[in-house]
Write a protein that holds these residues in place. Structure first.
Motif, PDB file in Angstrom:
ATOM      1  N   SER A   1      45.379  49.252  39.258  1.00  0.00           N
ATOM      2  CA  SER A   1      44.951  48.025  39.940  1.00  0.00           C
ATOM      3  C   SER A   1      45.978  46.952  39.610  1.00  0.00           C
ATOM      4  CB  SER A   1      43.565  47.594  39.458  1.00  0.00           C
ATOM      5  OG  SER A   1      43.648  47.038  38.167  1.00  0.00           O
ATOM      6  N   GLY A   2      45.754  45.766  40.119  1.00  0.00           N
ATOM      7  CA  GLY A   2      46.686  44.679  39.876  1.00  0.00           C
ATOM      8  C   GLY A   2      46.820  44.334  38.403  1.00  0.00           C
TER       9      GLY A   2
ATOM     10  N   ASN B   1      62.326  46.638  47.879  1.00  0.00           N
ATOM     11  CA  ASN B   1      61.355  46.561  46.803  1.00  0.00           C
ATOM     12  C   ASN B   1      60.070  45.980  47.374  1.00  0.00           C
ATOM     13  OD1 ASN B   1      59.867  45.619  44.497  1.00  0.00           O
ATOM     14  ND2 ASN B   1      61.759  45.821  43.300  1.00  0.00           N
ATOM     15  N   PRO B   2      58.916  46.632  47.146  1.00  0.00           N
ATOM     16  CA  PRO B   2      57.673  46.131  47.739  1.00  0.00           C
ATOM     17  C   PRO B   2      57.180  44.836  47.123  1.00  0.00           C
ATOM     18  CG  PRO B   2      57.229  47.974  46.269  1.00  0.00           C
ATOM     19  CD  PRO B   2      58.709  47.843  46.349  1.00  0.00           C
TER      20      PRO B   2
ATOM     21  N   ASP C   1      49.655  39.507  39.586  1.00  0.00           N
ATOM     22  CA  ASP C   1      49.338  40.884  39.270  1.00  0.00           C
ATOM     23  C   ASP C   1      50.600  41.634  38.834  1.00  0.00           C
ATOM     24  OD1 ASP C   1      46.664  40.605  39.837  1.00  0.00           O
ATOM     25  OD2 ASP C   1      46.914  41.076  41.959  1.00  0.00           O
ATOM     26  N   ASN C   2      50.394  42.861  38.401  1.00  0.00           N
ATOM     27  CA  ASN C   2      51.515  43.707  38.003  1.00  0.00           C
ATOM     28  C   ASN C   2      52.472  43.920  39.167  1.00  0.00           C
ATOM     29  OD1 ASN C   2      50.788  44.334  35.337  1.00  0.00           O
ATOM     30  ND2 ASN C   2      49.316  45.875  36.037  1.00  0.00           N
ATOM     31  N   PRO C   3      53.739  44.176  38.863  1.00  0.00           N
ATOM     32  CA  PRO C   3      54.642  44.612  39.937  1.00  0.00           C
ATOM     33  C   PRO C   3      54.251  46.016  40.394  1.00  0.00           C
ATOM     34  CG  PRO C   3      55.742  44.723  37.797  1.00  0.00           C
ATOM     35  CD  PRO C   3      54.392  44.111  37.562  1.00  0.00           C
ATOM     36  N   VAL C   4      54.640  46.389  41.601  1.00  0.00           N
ATOM     37  CA  VAL C   4      54.282  47.709  42.139  1.00  0.00           C
ATOM     38  C   VAL C   4      55.535  48.461  42.577  1.00  0.00           C
ATOM     39  CG1 VAL C   4      51.980  47.023  42.913  1.00  0.00           C
ATOM     40  CG2 VAL C   4      53.930  46.739  44.454  1.00  0.00           C
ATOM     41  N   GLY C   5      55.345  49.749  42.859  1.00  0.00           N
ATOM     42  CA  GLY C   5      56.442  50.571  43.356  1.00  0.00           C
ATOM     43  C   GLY C   5      56.827  51.648  42.364  1.00  0.00           C
ATOM     44  N   ASP C   6      58.012  52.207  42.590  1.00  0.00           N
ATOM     45  CA  ASP C   6      58.524  53.207  41.662  1.00  0.00           C
ATOM     46  C   ASP C   6      59.056  52.525  40.407  1.00  0.00           C
ATOM     47  OD1 ASP C   6      57.976  55.523  43.088  1.00  0.00           O
ATOM     48  OD2 ASP C   6      59.760  55.289  44.349  1.00  0.00           O
TER      49      ASP C   6
ATOM     50  N   SER D   1      48.703  50.221  44.715  1.00  0.00           N
ATOM     51  CA  SER D   1      47.736  50.108  43.620  1.00  0.00           C
ATOM     52  C   SER D   1      46.382  50.589  44.138  1.00  0.00           C
ATOM     53  CB  SER D   1      47.650  48.653  43.156  1.00  0.00           C
ATOM     54  OG  SER D   1      46.360  48.370  42.657  1.00  0.00           O
TER      55      SER D   1
ATOM     56  N   GLN E   1      49.953  44.125  46.385  1.00  0.00           N
ATOM     57  CA  GLN E   1      49.639  45.281  45.548  1.00  0.00           C
ATOM     58  C   GLN E   1      49.607  46.597  46.339  1.00  0.00           C
ATOM     59  OE1 GLN E   1      49.011  45.444  41.886  1.00  0.00           O
ATOM     60  NE2 GLN E   1      50.388  43.744  42.316  1.00  0.00           N
TER      61      GLN E   1
ATOM     62  N   HIS F   1      51.747  54.200  36.688  1.00  0.00           N
ATOM     63  CA  HIS F   1      50.641  54.520  37.594  1.00  0.00           C
ATOM     64  C   HIS F   1      49.844  53.248  37.857  1.00  0.00           C
ATOM     65  CE1 HIS F   1      46.892  57.224  38.464  1.00  0.00           C
ATOM     66  NE2 HIS F   1      47.486  56.818  39.566  1.00  0.00           N
ATOM     67  N   GLN F   2      49.886  52.786  39.108  1.00  0.00           N
ATOM     68  CA  GLN F   2      49.266  51.507  39.443  1.00  0.00           C
ATOM     69  C   GLN F   2      47.784  51.687  39.767  1.00  0.00           C
ATOM     70  OE1 GLN F   2      52.570  50.786  42.265  1.00  0.00           O
ATOM     71  NE2 GLN F   2      53.268  51.989  40.532  1.00  0.00           N
TER      72      GLN F   2
END
Lengths: 456, 179
Positions: free
Chosen positions: B154-155, B53-54, B103-108, A152, A149, B151-152
Motif C-alpha cells: 500500500s502507500g 518512472n511512474p 506515500d511510498n514511491p512505486v515501480g521497480d 500498490s 500509487q 513489494h508495494q
C-alpha cells in the motif's frame, strides 16, 4: 422605529429563517436530484443483478488470454519464458470481431471456452485505472496525470472499486449505483447491495448500506434460539437496542444493530423457504460464494428487490513466485464457478437479467522475475451473462512486446480502456441514463466512448 | 440596524441560497496531482531501453541536494547484517514519507531507487547516488549484491525482500521485512 432597524430578537429570527430557507432549498435541490434519478428508476420494473467478482492480488491476465497464431505465440513464448503456457494445451477461441490475431484461453478454462463459444462470455481487454487517457509518450515524458500509487495493491484495489483514482476514497461505484437505482426496489426487506466476501470499497454508498452474508446464509447472533433461556436473552437484547430514552449515538447504534439482526433473520427465513436449485456448484471458495448469490437472486421477489448488486472475491493472485501451478488452479476455480453460476441463472430463468464481471488490482508484468511475475497495470476481464454480447473481445489487446508501443516497462501495459468505461457500460445496462452516468462515474466525461458495447 | 446593513444581510442570504442551487461538478474540478513539469526523455540506461518512472518527476525548481544523507550510512556495513539492513531501509521509507508528506514511491527497484536518491519533490537524496549498494543499473542491492525486491502493499507499507545468501530470489533463505 426605523423599519429597517433590527432588534436582537428580530435578527435571530431572520437568521433562523435564512438558515431554514437554505435548508429547505437544499432539500428541494436534493429532491430534484432524486426526481432525476427516479426517472431512470421509474422506467424499470424488471429484475436485474450485477455481480462483481474481485480477484485480489492482481490476476496475470497475460496467461488468461494468450496469442494463438504462430508468430503471436512465438513472440509470447520468447518473452514470457518460464511463464509461457505450452501452445498445444491452449484452448482456442474464435471472436467474431478480430484484429487479425488469434487467441486462446488458459488450459484450465474449459468451461469459460464453452461459454465464450456459446456467446455468453465476453472479454474486456486491457482495462485499468486511468485519470484520463494516456499515451506512452505522455507517460514517458512525465506530463501524464497518472493514478496515484500505481502498482500498490491496496491503492489499486480501492481505485478499481471507486473508479475515482484522482480523489481520496469516499464511495465505491457499486455503492453510488445502488444509491441511484434503489428507488426501483419498492419494498426492500434487506439492502440491495450484498457482499458474500466481507466488507469492500465497491459497495460503499451514501444511502444504501452493504449487507454482508456468508456462503451459508445471513450472519446471525448465536445463542438466540432454542432452549428456555435463549429466546429470553434475545428479547432482552432487542429491548435494550430499541430503548427510546437514550442519547442519539446509542439510539443510532441500537437502531442499526436491531435492523441488521432483523434483516438477517428475515433473509434466513426467506432463503429457507425458497426452492433449492438443481445446479451443482463446485465446492470451492468461489463456488460456495456464487451459490449463495444464486440463492439470493432466487429469493429476490420475496425480498422485494428488483435490483441487486453483489460482491464476491477470491484471493491468492499475487503470484510473485510459484505462479504456473497456482494460477492454473485459480483460473480453473473461476471457470468452474462462473459456469455453474450461469447455469443457475438459466435454471432460474434470469440469465438475461444477471451480468457477472471480474475486476482485479492490476495485471502483471509480461516478463518473469524468475518464478512468477510482478505488479502490472492494464488487464483483461471476463463479462458473463445472457445480455452480454459474448464471443467477442472488446477494447484493444495491447501489442504484446516489451519495449513496444503499449509498454511502460517489463510489459506493464497502459490501459486502453478505463475502469470508468467498463463500469459505465455495466451501469448503463443496469438502468442508468447517459445524463445520470456522471453521478455514478464522475470522470466518465474524460473518455471518448463511455459505453464499450459488450452489453445489449 | 441601518437599511444598508439589512440589505447586506438579505444579499448574504440570497448568495447562500444561490450557492446551494448552483450546479456542481462531480470530481472533475481538479486532479489530485499538481500539473507536472515536462521533462526531457531519459537516455537509455545500461540495461537497455528504460521507460518512464511512474512516480511524479521532481519539480523543475527542486535543487537536487548534494548534501550527504546519513540515513543509509550503515547499509551493507560489515558491522551489520541483513536484518539491520532491512530495518534501515524500512526507516528510509518512513523518513521519505514523512519528508514528502506522501506515500511510498512505486515501480521497480530502479524507479524506487531513483526516487530515494533525489528524484523527489524535495530533490533530497535519502540514499546518496554513489552509495556502494547501488549497482550500475541504478538498482539498490543487498549485501550479496542482488537487487532488493520492493513489494508495494500500500502507500504506507513496503515489503522489502532480499534474495539472501544463495543470491536467488523466492527461495527459502530469502529475508523479508513486512511492515
Amino acid at each position: 422605529m426605523n423599519p429597517y432597524e433590527l432588534s436582537r430578537r428580530k435578527f435571530i429570527g431572520n437568521a433562523c429563517a435564512a438558515v431554514g430557507a437554505t435548508g429547505l432549498l437544499s432539500a428541494l435541490a436534493q429532491l430534484r436530484l432524486i426526481g432525476s434519478l427516479a426517472a431512470d428508476a421509474s422506467t424499470s420494473t424488471d429484475y436485474k443483478a450485477l455481480v462483481c467478482f474481485f480477484l485480489y492480488g492482481g490476476n496475470d491476465s497475460n496467461n488468461l488470454l494468450i496469442p494463438y497464431d504462430t508468430s503471436g505465440y512465438a513472440s509470447y513464448s520468447s518473452q514470457r519464458t518460464a511463464l509461457a503456457i505450452p501452445q498445444s494445451t491452449l484452448l482456442p477461441i474464435s471472436p467474431t470481431i478480430t484484429d487479425g490475431r488469434s487467441w486462446a484461453l488458459h488450459p484450465s478454462m474449459v468451461e469459460a471456452q464453452a461459454l465464450f463459444g456459446a456467446g455468453h462470455l465476453a472479454i474486456m481487454a486491457n482495462t485499468g485505472t486511468l485519470v484520463q487517457p494516456v499515451t506512452l509518450a505522455q507517460y514517458n515524458s512525465g506530463v501524464a496525470a497518472l493514478p496515484p500509487q500505481l502498482f500498490s495493491h491496496a491503492d489499486q484495489q480501492v481505485q478499481w472499486q471507486s473508479s475515482i483514482p484522482d480523489q481520496p476514497f469516499q464511495s465505491g461505484w457499486g455503492g453510488r449505483l445502488a444509491d441511484m437505482v434503489n428507488a426501483i426496489n419498492s419494498n426492500p426487506k434487506i439492502s440491495m447491495a450484498v457482499s458474500v466476501a466481507g466488507e469492500n470499497s465497491f459497495q460503499v454508498g451514501s444511502q444504501v448500506s452493504q449487507f454482508a452474508v456468508n456462503p451459508s446464509g445471513a450472519v446471525t447472533l448465536s445463542g438466540t434460539t432454542g432452549g428456555s433461556i435463549n429466546p429470553v436473552r434475545y428479547t432482552a437484547q432487542q429491548n435494550i437496542l430499541t430503548q427510546q430514552d437514550v442519547n442519539l449515538f446509542q439510539a443510532a447504534f441500537g437502531g442499526a444493530t436491531s435492523s441488521a439482526i432483523g434483516a438477517s433473520n428475515t433473509l434466513n427465513s426467506i432463503l429457507n423457504s425458497t426452492t433449492a436449485l438443481k445446479t451443482t456448484f463446485p465446492n470451492t471458495s468461489l463456488g460456495t460464494q456464487m451459490q449463495m448469490i444464486a440463492r439470493m437472486i432466487s429469493a429476490a421477489p420475496q425480498l422485494g428487490l428488483n435490483r441487486q448488486i453483489f460482491f464476491a472475491s477470491l484471493g491468492g493472485w499475487d503470484l510473485h513466485a510459484g505462479e504456473l501451478p497456482a494460477h492454473a488452479t485459480l483460473l480453473g476455480q473461476i471457470s468452474q464457478a462462473m459456469n455453474a453460476f450461469y447455469s443457475a441463472t438459466v435454471e432460474m430463468g434470469v440469465a438475461n437479467q444477471v451480468t457477472t464481471f471480474t475486476a482485479s488490482d492490476f495485471s502483471r508484468t509480461f516478463n518473469t522475475n524468475g518464478d512468477g511475475s510482478d505488479h502490472g497495470w492494464g488487464s483483461h476481464h471476463l463479462v458473463m451473462g445472457g445480455a452480454v454480447k459474448g464471443g467477442n473481445i472488446y477494447g484493444k489487446v495491447p501489442t504484446l512486446v516489451i519495449g513496444g508501443p503499449d509498454d511502460t516497462g517489463r510489459g506493464r501495459w497502459i490501459p486502453t480502456t478505463s475502469v470508468d468505461q467498463y463500469a459505465a457500460t455495466l451501469a448503463s445496462w443496469f438502468g442508468v441514463s447517459a445524463t445520470n452516468l456522471p453521478l455514478v462515474l464522475p470522470n466518465i466525461g474524460r473518455f471518448a466512448t463511455p459505453n464499450v458495447g459488450f452489453l445489449g | 440596524m441601518s437599511r444598508r446593513l439589512y440589505l447586506g444581510f438579505v444579499v448574504l442570504v440570497l448568495a447562500a441560497v444561490a450557492w446551494r442551487l448552483s450546479p456542481r461538478s462531480h470530481g472533475t474540478a481538479g486532479l489530485a496531482r499538481p500539473p507536472l513539469v515536462r521533462m526531457a526523455p531519459r537516455a537509455p540506461g545500461p540495461a537497455g531501453p528504460r521507460h518512464g518512472n511512474p512516480n511524479p518527476p521532481a519539480p523543475a525548481d527542486a535543487a537536487i541536494a548534494d548534501a550527504p544523507s546519513e540515513l543509509a550510512n550503515n547499509l551493507n556495513s560489515p558491522a551489520g547484517d541483513i536484518h539491520s539492513d532491512l530495518r534501515q531501509l524500512h526507516e528510509i521509507f518512513v523518513a521519505y514519507r514523512g519528508a514528502v508528506h506522501g506515500d511510498n514511491p512505486v515501480g521497480d527497484n530502479v524507479d524506487i531507487t531513483e526516487v530515494l536518491t533525489g528524484r523527489n519533490a524535495l530533490g533530497f537524496a535519502f540514499i546518496p547516488k554513489d552509495h556502494p549498494a547501488i549497482n550500475a543499473d541504478g538498482e539498490l542491492c543487498d549485501r550479496w549484491g542482488v537487487p532488493y525486491f520492493f513489494h508495494q502493499l500500500s502507500g504506507e507499507e513496503m515489503e522489502i525482500r532480499s534474495a539472501g545468501p544463495d543470491h536467488k530470489m523466492w527461495t527459502a533463505d530469502d529475508e523479508v521485512l513486512t511492515p
